[in-house]
Design a protein around this motif. Structure first.
Motif, short mmCIF file in Angstrom:
data_model
loop_
_atom_site.label_atom_id
_atom_site.label_comp_id
_atom_site.label_asym_id
_atom_site.label_seq_id
_atom_site.Cartn_x
_atom_site.Cartn_y
_atom_site.Cartn_z
N PRO A 194 0.49 -1.53 -0.25
CA PRO A 194 -0.15 0.16 -0.42
C PRO A 194 0.68 0.87 0.04
O PRO A 194 0.63 2.44 -0.51
N LEU A 195 2.17 1.58 0.37
CA LEU A 195 2.84 2.56 0.38
C LEU A 195 3.34 2.74 -0.53
O LEU A 195 3.49 4.02 -1.00
N ILE A 196 3.61 1.76 -1.21
CA ILE A 196 4.17 1.96 -2.40
C ILE A 196 3.15 2.06 -3.90
O ILE A 196 3.49 3.39 -4.31
N THR A 197 2.17 1.38 -2.83
CA THR A 197 0.81 2.52 -4.92
C THR A 197 0.46 4.04 -3.83
O THR A 197 0.55 4.85 -4.93
N LEU A 198 0.45 4.16 -3.06
CA LEU A 198 0.64 5.24 -2.97
C LEU A 198 1.63 6.52 -3.18
O LEU A 198 1.26 7.76 -3.66
N VAL A 199 3.07 6.07 -3.07
CA VAL A 199 3.89 6.53 -3.18
C VAL A 199 3.75 6.97 -5.27
O VAL A 199 3.82 8.36 -5.47
N LEU A 200 3.71 5.81 -5.72
CA LEU A 200 3.52 5.77 -7.01
C LEU A 200 1.87 6.53 -7.28
O LEU A 200 2.48 7.53 -7.93
N PHE A 201 1.20 6.66 -6.86
CA PHE A 201 0.29 7.21 -7.34
C PHE A 201 0.43 8.68 -7.02
O PHE A 201 0.13 9.79 -7.66
N VAL A 202 0.88 9.82 -6.05
CA VAL A 202 1.21 10.83 -5.77
C VAL A 202 2.20 11.45 -7.01
O VAL A 202 1.79 12.23 -7.37
N LEU A 203 3.57 10.42 -6.79
CA LEU A 203 4.57 10.92 -8.09
C LEU A 203 4.06 10.91 -9.43
O LEU A 203 4.12 11.76 -10.32
N PHE A 204 2.61 10.07 -10.01
CA PHE A 204 1.90 9.81 -10.83
C PHE A 204 1.18 11.57 -11.02
O PHE A 204 0.95 12.02 -11.87
N PHE A 205 0.55 12.09 -10.22
CA PHE A 205 -0.42 13.16 -10.31
C PHE A 205 0.02 14.78 -10.59
O PHE A 205 0.21 15.27 -10.73
N ILE A 206 1.35 14.56 -9.21
CA ILE A 206 2.63 15.77 -9.55
C ILE A 206 3.09 15.76 -10.74
O ILE A 206 3.17 16.85 -11.41
N GLY A 207 3.51 14.57 -11.18
CA GLY A 207 3.79 14.43 -12.75
C GLY A 207 2.58 15.33 -13.97
O GLY A 207 3.58 15.86 -14.72
N ALA A 208 1.67 14.98 -13.93
CA ALA A 208 0.12 14.83 -14.00
C ALA A 208 0.83 16.64 -13.80
O ALA A 208 0.30 17.35 -15.01
N ALA A 209 0.13 16.95 -12.80
CA ALA A 209 0.18 18.39 -12.48
C ALA A 209 1.42 19.94 -12.96
O ALA A 209 1.35 21.05 -13.81
N TYR A 210 2.68 18.89 -13.75
CA TYR A 210 3.67 19.56 -13.37
C TYR A 210 3.60 19.51 -15.51
O TYR A 210 3.70 21.28 -15.57
N LEU A 211 3.43 18.70 -15.43
CA LEU A 211 3.04 19.01 -17.62
C LEU A 211 1.92 20.10 -17.68
O LEU A 211 2.30 21.06 -18.69
N ALA A 212 1.20 20.11 -17.09
CA ALA A 212 -0.02 21.17 -17.20
C ALA A 212 0.00 22.06 -16.96
O ALA A 212 -0.40 22.67 -18.03
N PHE A 213 0.92 22.54 -16.34
CA PHE A 213 1.15 23.80 -15.47
C PHE A 213 2.49 24.88 -16.64
O PHE A 213 2.30 25.63 -16.69
#
Length: 56
Positions: free
Chosen positions: A17-36
């Motif tokens: 669950p910890l690995i999944t949470l970290v991957l989830f957060v990293l994915f959305f941080i990356g998506a937000a960075y690309l969008a902005f």
């Protein structure tokens, strides 16, 4: 026996669950960075593609 009891009996299962949470957060941080950080003119062009009546 409930399903949670089977999961608790597996050693080392708590890391998944910890690995999944970290991957989830990293994915959305990356998506937000690309969008902005995207080029605004390119985003405007891409947003109008479905509305263009010209067929190339």
């Amino acid at each position: 026996m409930k399903f949670i009891n089977y999961l608790q009996s597996i050693s080392g299962i708590s890391i998944y669950p910890l690995i999944t949470l970290v991957l989830f957060v990293l994915f959305f941080i990356g998506a937000a960075y690309l969008a902005f950080s995207a080029d605004k003119r390119m985003m405007e062009h891409v947003s109008r593609i479905p509305l263009d009546k010209e067929e190339n």
